[in-house]
Design an enzyme around this catalytic site. Structure first.
Site, PDB file in Angstrom:
ATOM      1  N   ARG A  84      27.154  45.965  46.264  1.00 38.55           N
ATOM      2  CA  ARG A  84      26.508  45.835  44.942  1.00 38.55           C
ATOM      3  C   ARG A  84      27.317  46.564  43.871  1.00 38.55           C
ATOM      4  NH1 ARG A  84      20.605  47.595  45.492  1.00 38.55           N
ATOM      5  NH2 ARG A  84      20.539  47.032  43.298  1.00 38.55           N
ATOM      6  N   GLN A 139      14.442  50.822  34.549  1.00 38.75           N
ATOM      7  CA  GLN A 139      14.364  50.890  36.019  1.00 38.75           C
ATOM      8  C   GLN A 139      15.721  50.539  36.604  1.00 38.75           C
ATOM      9  OE1 GLN A 139      10.453  48.849  37.424  1.00 38.75           O
ATOM     10  NE2 GLN A 139      10.801  48.105  35.355  1.00 38.75           N
ATOM     11  N   ASN A 140      16.633  50.104  35.750  1.00 35.66           N
ATOM     12  CA  ASN A 140      17.919  49.614  36.252  1.00 35.66           C
ATOM     13  C   ASN A 140      18.867  50.759  36.580  1.00 35.66           C
ATOM     14  OD1 ASN A 140      16.799  47.161  35.793  1.00 35.66           O
ATOM     15  ND2 ASN A 140      17.948  46.722  33.929  1.00 35.66           N
ATOM     16  N   ASP A 152      22.243  50.171  36.812  1.00 33.15           N
ATOM     17  CA  ASP A 152      23.597  49.658  36.555  1.00 33.15           C
ATOM     18  C   ASP A 152      24.325  50.304  35.379  1.00 33.15           C
ATOM     19  OD1 ASP A 152      22.358  48.421  34.291  1.00 33.15           O
ATOM     20  OD2 ASP A 152      21.938  46.605  35.455  1.00 33.15           O
ATOM     21  N   HIS A 212      14.909  55.102  37.968  1.00 31.09           N
ATOM     22  CA  HIS A 212      15.260  54.893  39.381  1.00 31.09           C
ATOM     23  C   HIS A 212      16.679  55.345  39.700  1.00 31.09           C
ATOM     24  CE1 HIS A 212      11.892  51.605  39.667  1.00 31.09           C
ATOM     25  NE2 HIS A 212      11.408  52.835  39.677  1.00 31.09           N
ATOM     26  N   CYS A 228      24.120  64.294  48.603  1.00 27.86           N
ATOM     27  CA  CYS A 228      23.891  64.477  50.042  1.00 27.86           C
ATOM     28  C   CYS A 228      22.417  64.252  50.370  1.00 27.86           C
ATOM     29  CB  CYS A 228      24.317  65.898  50.444  1.00 27.86           C
ATOM     30  SG  CYS A 228      23.898  66.295  52.142  1.00 27.86           S
ATOM     31  N   GLY A 284      12.012  41.981  31.021  1.00 25.69           N
ATOM     32  CA  GLY A 284      12.709  41.630  32.262  1.00 25.69           C
ATOM     33  C   GLY A 284      12.261  42.401  33.485  1.00 25.69           C
ATOM     34  N   SER A 292       9.106  42.555  36.592  1.00 24.06           N
ATOM     35  CA  SER A 292       7.964  41.859  37.185  1.00 24.06           C
ATOM     36  C   SER A 292       6.692  42.694  37.110  1.00 24.06           C
ATOM     37  CB  SER A 292       8.275  41.530  38.648  1.00 24.06           C
ATOM     38  OG  SER A 292       8.558  42.720  39.352  1.00 24.06           O
ATOM     39  N   ASN A 315       9.976  37.897  28.772  1.00 25.42           N
ATOM     40  CA  ASN A 315      10.223  37.464  30.151  1.00 25.42           C
ATOM     41  C   ASN A 315      10.094  35.944  30.202  1.00 25.42           C
ATOM     42  OD1 ASN A 315      10.001  37.113  33.073  1.00 25.42           O
ATOM     43  ND2 ASN A 315       9.530  39.296  33.163  1.00 25.42           N
TER      44      ASN A 315
HETATM   45  C1  BJW Z   1      14.291  37.857  33.187  1.00 25.62           C
HETATM   46  C2  BJW Z   1      15.464  37.161  33.195  1.00 25.62           C
HETATM   47  C3  BJW Z   1      16.149  37.122  31.993  1.00 25.62           C
HETATM   48  C4  BJW Z   1      14.710  37.023  35.157  1.00 25.62           C
HETATM   49  N1  BJW Z   1      15.649  37.756  30.921  1.00 25.62           N
HETATM   50  N2  BJW Z   1      13.819  38.469  32.115  1.00 25.62           N
HETATM   51  C5  BJW Z   1       0.612  52.487  43.084  1.00 25.62           C
HETATM   52  C6  BJW Z   1       0.095  51.305  43.564  1.00 25.62           C
HETATM   53  C7  BJW Z   1       0.739  50.618  44.587  1.00 25.62           C
HETATM   54  C8  BJW Z   1       1.916  51.105  45.155  1.00 25.62           C
HETATM   55  C9  BJW Z   1       2.427  52.292  44.673  1.00 25.62           C
HETATM   56  C10 BJW Z   1       1.784  52.963  43.650  1.00 25.62           C
HETATM   57  N3  BJW Z   1       2.512  54.079  43.362  1.00 25.62           N
HETATM   58  C11 BJW Z   1       3.592  54.118  44.172  1.00 25.62           C
HETATM   59  C12 BJW Z   1       3.562  53.037  44.979  1.00 25.62           C
HETATM   60  C13 BJW Z   1       4.573  52.705  46.022  1.00 25.62           C
HETATM   61  C14 BJW Z   1       5.814  52.044  45.466  1.00 25.62           C
HETATM   62  C15 BJW Z   1       5.413  50.727  44.804  1.00 25.62           C
HETATM   63  O1  BJW Z   1       5.307  50.594  43.608  1.00 25.62           O
HETATM   64  N4  BJW Z   1       5.230  49.702  45.612  1.00 25.62           N
HETATM   65  C16 BJW Z   1       4.863  48.374  45.091  1.00 25.62           C
HETATM   66  C17 BJW Z   1       6.015  47.395  45.306  1.00 25.62           C
HETATM   67  C18 BJW Z   1       3.587  47.937  45.760  1.00 25.62           C
HETATM   68  N5  BJW Z   1       6.522  52.919  44.543  1.00 25.62           N
HETATM   69  C19 BJW Z   1       7.367  53.870  44.970  1.00 25.62           C
HETATM   70  O2  BJW Z   1       7.538  54.082  46.165  1.00 25.62           O
HETATM   71  C20 BJW Z   1       8.080  54.709  43.923  1.00 25.62           C
HETATM   72  N6  BJW Z   1       7.908  56.083  44.216  1.00 25.62           N
HETATM   73  C21 BJW Z   1       6.772  56.734  44.018  1.00 25.62           C
HETATM   74  O3  BJW Z   1       5.806  56.215  43.479  1.00 25.62           O
HETATM   75  O4  BJW Z   1       6.791  58.051  44.442  1.00 25.62           O
HETATM   76  C22 BJW Z   1       5.561  58.749  44.568  1.00 25.62           C
HETATM   77  C23 BJW Z   1       4.965  58.323  45.881  1.00 25.62           C
HETATM   78  C24 BJW Z   1       5.674  58.547  47.034  1.00 25.62           C
HETATM   79  C25 BJW Z   1       5.114  58.164  48.265  1.00 25.62           C
HETATM   80  C26 BJW Z   1       3.872  57.540  48.307  1.00 25.62           C
HETATM   81  C27 BJW Z   1       3.175  57.298  47.112  1.00 25.62           C
HETATM   82  C28 BJW Z   1       3.729  57.726  45.894  1.00 25.62           C
HETATM   83  C29 BJW Z   1       9.574  54.446  43.965  1.00 25.62           C
HETATM   84  C30 BJW Z   1       9.948  53.093  43.533  1.00 25.62           C
HETATM   85  C31 BJW Z   1      11.464  52.896  43.687  1.00 25.62           C
HETATM   86  C32 BJW Z   1      11.871  51.470  43.412  1.00 25.62           C
HETATM   87  N7  BJW Z   1      13.222  51.305  43.849  1.00 25.62           N
HETATM   88  C33 BJW Z   1      13.899  50.021  43.598  1.00 25.62           C
HETATM   89  C34 BJW Z   1      15.307  50.078  44.237  1.00 25.62           C
HETATM   90  C35 BJW Z   1      16.246  50.926  43.374  1.00 25.62           C
HETATM   91  C36 BJW Z   1      17.611  51.015  43.959  1.00 25.62           C
HETATM   92  C37 BJW Z   1      18.287  49.679  44.125  1.00 25.62           C
HETATM   93  O5  BJW Z   1      18.573  48.962  43.156  1.00 25.62           O
HETATM   94  O6  BJW Z   1      18.571  49.333  45.267  1.00 25.62           O
HETATM   95  O7  BJW Z   1      13.968  49.788  42.193  1.00 25.62           O
HETATM   96  S1  BJW Z   1      12.977  48.602  44.211  1.00 25.62           S
HETATM   97  C38 BJW Z   1      13.406  47.555  42.869  1.00 25.62           C
HETATM   98  O8  BJW Z   1      12.198  47.201  42.140  1.00 25.62           O
HETATM   99  C39 BJW Z   1      14.265  48.399  41.916  1.00 25.62           C
HETATM  100  C40 BJW Z   1      13.713  48.000  40.577  1.00 25.62           C
HETATM  101  O9  BJW Z   1      14.007  48.978  39.608  1.00 25.62           O
HETATM  102  C41 BJW Z   1      12.252  47.822  40.838  1.00 25.62           C
HETATM  103  C42 BJW Z   1      11.532  46.957  39.834  1.00 25.62           C
HETATM  104  O10 BJW Z   1      12.020  45.655  39.860  1.00 25.62           O
HETATM  105  P1  BJW Z   1      12.219  44.854  38.502  1.00 25.62           P
HETATM  106  O11 BJW Z   1      13.242  45.495  37.691  1.00 25.62           O
HETATM  107  O12 BJW Z   1      10.905  44.596  37.873  1.00 25.62           O
HETATM  108  O13 BJW Z   1      12.873  43.482  39.057  1.00 25.62           O
HETATM  109  P2  BJW Z   1      12.124  42.178  39.649  1.00 25.62           P
HETATM  110  O14 BJW Z   1      13.131  41.415  40.391  1.00 25.62           O
HETATM  111  O15 BJW Z   1      10.881  42.534  40.345  1.00 25.62           O
HETATM  112  O16 BJW Z   1      11.707  41.365  38.344  1.00 25.62           O
HETATM  113  C43 BJW Z   1      12.663  40.787  37.496  1.00 25.62           C
HETATM  114  C44 BJW Z   1      11.956  40.180  36.302  1.00 25.62           C
HETATM  115  O17 BJW Z   1      12.940  39.722  35.397  1.00 25.62           O
HETATM  116  C45 BJW Z   1      11.073  38.977  36.655  1.00 25.62           C
HETATM  117  O18 BJW Z   1       9.806  39.125  36.048  1.00 25.62           O
HETATM  118  C46 BJW Z   1      11.816  37.793  36.056  1.00 25.62           C
HETATM  119  O19 BJW Z   1      10.952  36.765  35.586  1.00 25.62           O
HETATM  120  C47 BJW Z   1      12.545  38.449  34.934  1.00 25.62           C
HETATM  121  N8  BJW Z   1      13.771  37.775  34.510  1.00 25.62           N
HETATM  122  N9  BJW Z   1      15.668  36.653  34.483  1.00 25.62           N
HETATM  123  C48 BJW Z   1      14.466  38.416  31.058  1.00 25.62           C
HETATM  124  N10 BJW Z   1      17.332  36.446  31.911  1.00 25.62           N
HETATM  125 ZN    ZN Z   2      24.892  68.433  52.088  1.00 23.79          ZN
END
Ligand code: BJW
Ligand code: ZN
Length: 243
Positions: free
Chosen positions: A69, A100-101, A103, A118, A126, A187, A189, A213
């Site tokens: 990536r 949240q990005n 990049d 994020h 480490c 952008g 979800s 969006n």
């Molecule tokens: C366009 C377009 C164009 C397309 N123009 N738009 C409360 C309720 C339920 C669950 C939880 C909660 N609190 C915490 C949780 C657990 C969990 C969570 O949320 N789970 C849900 C999925 C159910 N959250 C966590 O674990 C977080 N930590 C936390 O809360 O700590 C405290 C805690 C710990 C332990 C237990 C409980 C609490 C951490 C979240 C970390 C997310 N990490 C990632 C990976 C990052 C690294 C990597 O890149 O590899 O972050 S996951 C991934 O999703 C990434 C993103 O930042 C994140 C959000 O995604 P995003 O950006 O919305 O992308 P998409 O693909 O989902 O959507 C794209 C959108 O763009 C779409 O709508 C398209 O239509 C649109 N689009 N083209 C404009 N051209």
């Molecule tokens: Zn170390």
């Protein structure tokens, strides 16, 4: 696109503007989103690649996936959506992008007030002792680097599922949401918490919430204005109409 007069008026009268961005704003730079039909999670399992458990079970697999990536991200540039937000920032004394990005494209475009919820994919640290790892990474080296201090495994400085967000970044993001006159959700979800809670914090405190969006999201029914289009088309058109 036809923008409602009330929307333009709200933006011209606003003092405090907060922006939440997600993977969609970088889609038109050539970086895949996560949950779209052609997104990363369509073929890959987030629990295996973007969680602590996944890293502990298969650290090399996760490390190599991030390196692939990194190659993609290194070859991309900010798009018209990122640049429109740079122009928007110039219109307000109080303006923040909460992203949240991972990049760094907002910063590369020239945005100043960027809060990373994020982490980022550029830096590493480490897994065990948390110390930053500053050596250059060879993206083709399949072997996982080890920490020079403690021998622990090196990982990218992103936030995985089940991990806490950086405390100061989250606190600041909640503050700017609470104080915003206008809050944009662009952008994303709106599936991942706590980021997905920010528009609600803003709305409950009286902000006007605008979604940009091409597709419906979990937030759509709560937004005051919905701009159905891609960020690289909608945002430059909108910014051109403002004072
Ligand atoms: C366009 C377009 C164009 C397309 N123009 N738009 C409360 C309720 C339920 C669950 C939880 C909660 N609190 C915490 C949780 C657990 C969990 C969570 O949320 N789970 C849900 C999925 C159910 N959250 C966590 O674990 C977080 N930590 C936390 O809360 O700590 C405290 C805690 C710990 C332990 C237990 C409980 C609490 C951490 C979240 C970390 C997310 N990490 C990632 C990976 C990052 C690294 C990597 O890149 O590899 O972050 S996951 C991934 O999703 C990434 C993103 O930042 C994140 C959000 O995604 P995003 O950006 O919305 O992308 P998409 O693909 O989902 O959507 C794209 C959108 O763009 C779409 O709508 C398209 O239509 C649109 N689009 N083209 C404009 N051209
Ligand atoms: Zn170390």
């Amino acid at each position: 696109m036809n923008f409602e007069h009330k929307l333009i008026e709200a933006l011209n009268n606003a003092n405090r503007v907060a922006i939440l961005t997600g993977a969609g704003i970088s889609a038109e730079s050539g970086i895949k989103t996560f949950r779209d039909p052609d997104g990363l999670w369509a073929k890959l399992n987030p629990a295996e690649l973007a969680s602590i458990d996944g890293f502990m079970q298969n650290p090399e697999t996760v490390w190599n996936w991030y390196n692939e990536r990194r190659k993609v991200i290194q070859s991309t540039k900010p798009n018209a959506g990122h640049f429109a937000l740079v122009e928007l920032e110039k219109k307000y004394d109080n303006f923040h992008i909460v992203t949240q990005n991972i990049d760094r494209l907002h910063q590369m475009a020239g945005s100043k007030n960027v809060i990373e919820l994020h982490g980022n994919i550029i830096e590493n640290h480490c897994f065990d002792c948390k110390k930053p790892y500053l050596k250059e990474i060879n993206l083709d080296d399949k072997e996982l680097p080890k920490c020079p201090k403690c021998g622990g495994k090196i990982r990218p400085s992103v936030v995985w599922f089940g991990e806490s967000l950086p405390f100061e970044a989250l606190k600041k993001a909640e503050k700017v949401a609470l104080e915003a006159d206008v809050f944009f959700s662009i952008g994303t979800s709106s599936e991942v918490y706590p980021a997905a809670a920010l528009p609600y914090i803003a709305k409950n405190a009286g902000a006007i919430v605008i979604e940009v969006n091409p597709n419906e999201t979990k937030l759509s029914s709560e937004a005051d204005f919905i701009l159905r289009g891609t960020s690289a088309t909608v945002l430059p058109e909108l910014v051109k109409l403002l004072k």
